[in-house]
Design a protein around this motif. Structure first.
Motif, short mmCIF file in Angstrom:
data_model
loop_
_atom_site.label_atom_id
_atom_site.label_comp_id
_atom_site.label_asym_id
_atom_site.label_seq_id
_atom_site.Cartn_x
_atom_site.Cartn_y
_atom_site.Cartn_z
N GLU A 80 0.82 -1.21 0.00
CA GLU A 80 0.00 0.00 0.00
C GLU A 80 0.86 1.26 0.00
N TYR A 81 2.05 1.16 0.55
CA TYR A 81 2.93 2.33 0.66
C TYR A 81 4.27 2.05 0.01
N MET A 82 4.95 3.15 -0.36
CA MET A 82 6.30 3.05 -0.87
C MET A 82 7.28 3.29 0.28
N HIS A 83 8.53 3.50 -0.06
CA HIS A 83 9.55 3.69 0.97
C HIS A 83 9.23 4.89 1.87
N SER A 84 8.50 5.83 1.36
CA SER A 84 8.17 7.05 2.10
C SER A 84 6.88 6.91 2.89
N GLY A 85 6.49 5.69 3.22
CA GLY A 85 5.21 5.47 3.88
C GLY A 85 5.00 6.28 5.14
N ILE A 86 6.05 6.45 5.94
CA ILE A 86 5.89 7.17 7.20
C ILE A 86 5.56 8.64 6.96
N ARG A 87 5.93 9.14 5.77
CA ARG A 87 5.58 10.52 5.41
C ARG A 87 4.21 10.58 4.74
N GLU A 88 3.77 9.46 4.17
CA GLU A 88 2.48 9.43 3.49
C GLU A 88 1.32 9.31 4.48
N ASN A 89 1.44 8.40 5.42
CA ASN A 89 0.35 8.14 6.37
C ASN A 89 0.97 7.71 7.70
N GLY A 90 1.80 8.60 8.23
CA GLY A 90 2.65 8.24 9.35
C GLY A 90 1.93 7.81 10.60
N ALA A 91 0.82 8.47 10.93
CA ALA A 91 0.12 8.12 12.17
C ALA A 91 -0.40 6.69 12.13
N VAL A 92 -0.98 6.30 11.00
CA VAL A 92 -1.54 4.95 10.86
C VAL A 92 -0.42 3.90 10.88
N ILE A 93 0.64 4.17 10.14
CA ILE A 93 1.73 3.21 10.04
C ILE A 93 2.44 3.04 11.38
N LEU A 94 2.69 4.14 12.07
CA LEU A 94 3.35 4.05 13.37
C LEU A 94 2.51 3.26 14.36
N GLN A 95 1.21 3.53 14.40
CA GLN A 95 0.33 2.80 15.32
C GLN A 95 0.33 1.31 15.00
N LYS A 96 0.29 0.97 13.72
CA LYS A 96 0.30 -0.43 13.30
C LYS A 96 1.55 -1.14 13.79
N VAL A 97 2.71 -0.55 13.57
CA VAL A 97 3.97 -1.19 13.95
C VAL A 97 4.13 -1.24 15.47
N MET A 98 3.69 -0.18 16.17
CA MET A 98 3.74 -0.22 17.64
C MET A 98 2.87 -1.34 18.17
N ASN A 99 1.68 -1.50 17.62
CA ASN A 99 0.77 -2.56 18.07
C ASN A 99 1.38 -3.94 17.85
N MET A 100 2.09 -4.11 16.74
CA MET A 100 2.71 -5.40 16.47
C MET A 100 3.85 -5.67 17.45
N ALA A 101 4.68 -4.67 17.70
CA ALA A 101 5.80 -4.87 18.61
C ALA A 101 5.32 -5.18 20.02
N ARG A 102 4.22 -4.58 20.41
CA ARG A 102 3.71 -4.72 21.78
C ARG A 102 2.75 -5.89 21.95
N GLY A 103 2.48 -6.63 20.88
CA GLY A 103 1.59 -7.77 20.97
C GLY A 103 0.12 -7.40 21.03
N VAL A 104 -0.20 -6.12 20.79
CA VAL A 104 -1.62 -5.72 20.73
C VAL A 104 -2.29 -6.42 19.56
N GLU A 105 -1.56 -6.52 18.44
CA GLU A 105 -2.02 -7.34 17.33
C GLU A 105 -1.38 -8.71 17.48
N PRO A 106 -2.15 -9.74 17.71
CA PRO A 106 -1.59 -11.07 17.96
C PRO A 106 -0.93 -11.65 16.72
N ILE A 107 0.02 -12.54 16.93
CA ILE A 107 0.65 -13.23 15.83
C ILE A 107 -0.38 -14.16 15.20
N ARG A 108 -0.44 -14.15 13.88
CA ARG A 108 -1.40 -15.02 13.18
C ARG A 108 -0.89 -15.39 11.81
#
Length: 479
Positions: free
Chosen positions: A451-479
């Motif tokens: 969905e994003y190119m290399h500049s994803g954090i500049r394109e939709n940074g809030a959404v992308i950061l939240q997604k990666v934080m949730n994965m690192a913290r286990g908020v989004e379970p491994i599946r």
């Protein structure tokens, strides 16, 4: 270097203004002086300057160590009390580019300041961190002396600087955000000081961590990515094929044209604008640049076209990027980078894709392909600010005794929560190599997205950061 370095006058002026806030901290890496600069306000954000005087070379004797200044800007939201929030360190892409300057509270910064005090680090040699420019490097002496100084500005020492900052700020641990080359620095951080990290978030920046120099392998992948982006560009803008070919034919006939900034525009240097194809709106930027490249009255390239070219050449203001770019792929092993992009390009032109050869493409009526995020020797002839650094760049390219940047054993037992956004069609950081690395880092979770190119954090940074934080913290379970 002390006050005699490139930022000496700047350093002295801040000491005079904020001497009452200066403190000296004995860190595990040496004695560091820390002082606080100005406090500013922009829309929705409070900004606080921090300066740290750290060793230039951490292997030198502590008593006689030369010093450089490292600058960080602390960013907090003006909508909440941030005094009790933990720090997150932002590691910028590059190498050789300063951290972003915040104008307002939008994007990923807005999301990050909900739960962090954000620390924007100007990596050593950039921004306000004893900046390396053509002038300051020439003042260091011979090409070998310049190269020796430049070699101290890779990820290992950037991370050591960060460690000094962490200890000066009294943080037992902190989090990191690594964009592009900042992700490379993150893997070095996880290798050298994993106990200092609480969690790490990476965006388009998982490097190959094999010992030795991986530059040739990297570029063998990336030229295929660049080729695909060229095919997309001409499919989107088929009308550009002829007008772009006219410009290249013009340059091949005249060999080169001098630009307003004193750069030399040749066919090869014009091809380098393909670096833009890997970021959002990059194709559009190049498309519109070629709308009217010639002066109708003279048939020469227009002043606007030449100015547009100059504005897209960022390595003249950030020369560290050009000189050290290939060295980021050298991690011990006794191998030089050896102008890997140049040799790989010759192989590609000879056997896989002749469209990268502008002269052949124009002669055969084929579209001319642009190159990508690559540094070539001719750039040190044609870009004005790089010309004086040509000999130093050659020394760096042939240097083989690089220290290790990564510890695969340490990464295999990594205790730090971490996750990475990996961009499926990334033109700068190869997907296959990123996934190889992710498999070597214990606990590393990856979100692979097209969905994003290399500049994803500049394109939709809030959404992308939240997604990666949730994965690192286990908020989004491994599946």
């Amino acid at each position: 270097m002390g006050d005699s370095g490139p930022s000496g006058a700047h350093l002295r002026s801040y000491r005079e203004n904020v001497s009452s806030s200066m403190c000296v901290v004995d860190t595990s890496l040496g004695r560091v002086r820390h002082w606080v600069g100005h406090r500013d306000v922009v829309s929705g954000l409070h900004l606080q300057e921090h300066f740290f005087e750290v060793p230039l070379d951490y292997d030198e004797d502590a008593q006689g160590a030369r010093k450089v200044t490292v600058f960080c800007r602390e960013v907090t939201s003006s909508r909440r009390d941030a005094s009790a929030l933990p720090y997150v360190l932002y590691l910028q892409g590059g190498p050789g580019f300063e951290s972003p300057r915040p104008f307002d509270s939008g994007g990923w910064v807005d999301k990050a300041t909900e739960s962090f005090r954000v620390l924007l680090l100007d990596q050593r040699g950039t921004g306000l961190s004893t900046p390396l420019t053509t002038a300051s490097l020439r003042a260091l002496g011979t090409a070998r002396e310049q190269a020796s100084h430049l070699a101290l500005h890779r990820a290992d020492n950037i991370v050591r600087d960060a460690e000094c900052v962490r200890q000066c700020l009294g943080q037992a641990q902190w989090s990191t955000i690594g964009q592009s080359f900042g992700g490379f620095c993150t893997l070095t951080y996880l290798s050298l000081f994993p106990s200092s990290l609480r969690e790490s978030f990476v965006f388009g920046g998982l490097p190959p961590v094999d010992a030795g120099c991986t530059a040739h392998r990297v570029y063998s992948y990336l030229f295929k990515r660049v080729r695909a982006q060229n095919e997309k560009f001409y499919a989107r803008f088929p009308q550009d094929r002829e007008r772009i070919a006219r410009v290249f034919s013009h340059l091949l006939e005249r060999r080169s044209v001098e630009t307003p900034a004193g750069n030399i525009l040749s066919a090869k240097s014009l091809q380098c604008l393909g670096i833009r194809f890997g970021s959002a709106q990059g194709m559009e930027q190049i498309h519109f640049m070629f709308e009217r490249p010639f002066e109708e009255s003279t048939g020469e390239l227009s002043y606007k076209f030449l100015r547009d070219y100059d504005s897209l050449v960022s390595v003249d203001t950030n020369v560290l990027y050009a000189v050290l770019h290939e060295s980021i792929y050298c991690s011990g092993g006794g191998e030089p980078s050896g102008w890997a992009a140049e040799s790989t390009r010759k192989q590609v032109e000879a056997s896989e894709c002749r469209e990268f050869d502008a002269a052949w493409a124009c002669k055969e009526g084929r579209p001319v392909y642009f190159t990508g995020e690559m540094i070539f020797p001719f750039m040190f002839d044609e870009i004005k600010q790089l010309r004086p650094l040509q000999e130093a760049a050659e020394v760096i390219a042939m240097k083989s005794d690089w220290p290790k940047l990564y510890d695969e054993d340490e990464l295999a037992r990594n205790p730090v929560r971490c996750a990475a956004a990996v961009y499926y069609e990334d033109m700068y950081v190869e997907l296959a190599l990123s996934m190889e690395t992710a498999a070597k880092v214990s606990g590393m979770r990856t979100w692979v997205t097209s969905e994003y190119m290399h500049s994803g954090i500049r394109e939709n940074g809030a959404v992308i950061l939240q997604k990666v934080m949730n994965m690192a913290r286990g908020v989004e379970p491994i599946r």
